[in-house]
Design an enzyme around this catalytic site. Structure first.
Site, short mmCIF file in Angstrom:
data_model
loop_
_atom_site.label_atom_id
_atom_site.label_comp_id
_atom_site.label_asym_id
_atom_site.label_seq_id
_atom_site.Cartn_x
_atom_site.Cartn_y
_atom_site.Cartn_z
N GLU A 162 -5.67 6.86 -0.74
CA GLU A 162 -5.61 5.56 0.17
C GLU A 162 -6.50 4.42 -0.42
OE1 GLU A 162 -3.61 5.61 2.44
OE2 GLU A 162 -3.33 7.81 3.02
N HIS A 211 0.89 -1.18 -0.02
CA HIS A 211 -0.03 0.19 -0.03
C HIS A 211 0.87 1.33 0.03
CE1 HIS A 211 -3.40 2.66 1.44
NE2 HIS A 211 -2.21 3.16 2.14
N GLU A 212 1.94 1.42 0.82
CA GLU A 212 2.70 2.37 0.84
C GLU A 212 3.52 2.56 -0.35
OE1 GLU A 212 2.11 4.58 3.17
OE2 GLU A 212 0.91 3.35 4.40
N HIS A 234 1.50 4.19 -3.04
CA HIS A 234 1.55 5.80 -3.08
C HIS A 234 2.57 6.38 -4.00
CE1 HIS A 234 -1.58 6.53 -0.42
NE2 HIS A 234 -1.00 5.84 0.75
#
Length: 259
Positions: free
Chosen positions: A194, A136-137, A140
């Site tokens: 997100e 997920h990070e 970004h």
């Protein structure tokens, strides 16, 4: 003067439009990604100089790097195969674990500069759960969400105030986007990011050999904690119920991106 600035912004938007991999969402990035990567390198080095970084020999640091390297390899392979090579142009990946047991967080700056705090590690009951959070990070950075958020702030502040890489205003905006909480007007925008990072992150984690369904168990566990003391990592994320529902729905179609 106002009309001139508006014209510059409109022209830049026409030039800077692109699509995010997997979601195909159109985005507008007014800054060269290389500018953000250069700033990330400086800010990351400054951060690490002040932080307590675990040595590579520490088992916790080894695990973070092991999972991170697998996701990195899978992500690069995927992007290269889909014609998105430019998304990782200039990346110099680093995976660092910082000793801070009170900070429950992880992040990735443009250029693949990843930090995981020891405070979040006890929450991972498996490598799969670590992988979906790290995926997920990393998502970004791949989706260039930071560039979008800075671009929005550029429009708010005026283009001329952030064109120079040495401009202190640009550094301030960078720190707000990547380190601080941002303005209230940008929170909804951040929550959209997100949700998008959730989807990309699941794909990257699965391609790396991890079980993306671990995201469901992880977020249900987080939802059960609840309360006002919600960890920092979740402050701008969608509600637990919405997030879990969206993740479950995306898992039904994830195979089309990983096969």
């Amino acid at each position: 003067m106002k009309n001139v600035v508006s014209l510059i912004i409109a022209s830049a938007i026409l030039i800077a439009c692109s699509k995010v991999p997997i979601t195909n969402r159109k985005q507008t990035n007014l800054l060269p990604e290389s500018t953000l990567i250069n700033m990330s390198e400086d800010q990351y080095a400054a951060f690490l100089a002040e932080a307590v970084v675990l040595p590579d020999s520490d088992p916790r640091a080894k695990k973070v790097k092991e999972v991170g390297e697998k996701i990195k390899a899978a992500t690069e392979s995927f992007l290269n195969s889909k014609g998105y090579q430019k998304r990782i142009e200039g990346f110099a990946w680093e995976f660092k674990t910082v000793k801070n047991d009170t900070t429950i967080n992880a992040w990735c700056m443009p250029g693949g500069k990843v930090c995981v705090y020891t405070g979040i590690l006890p929450l991972f009951e498996s490598d799969d759960e670590m992988a979906v959070v790290m995926g997920h990070e990393i998502a970004h950075a791949i989706a260039r969400h930071g560039n979008e958020r800075m671009s929005q702030q550029m429009i708010i502040n005026g283009v001329g105030s952030v064109l120079s890489p040495a401009d202190t205003t640009q550094v301030s905006i960078f720190q707000k986007v990547f380190i601080g909480a941002g303005t209230l007007g940008m929170l909804k925008y951040s929550r959209d990011h997100e949700s998008e990072a959730d989807k990309l992150g699941l794909v990257f984690a699965k391609l790396a050999g991890y079980d993306p369904a671990a995201a469901i168990t992880f977020w249900k566990k987080m939802a059960a904690q609840g309360g006002a003391g919600m960890p920092e990592i979740f402050s701008t994320h969608p509600s637990d119920e919405r997030r879990i529902a969206d993740l479950e729905e995306f898992l039904k179609e994830i195979d089309q991106y990983t096969e």
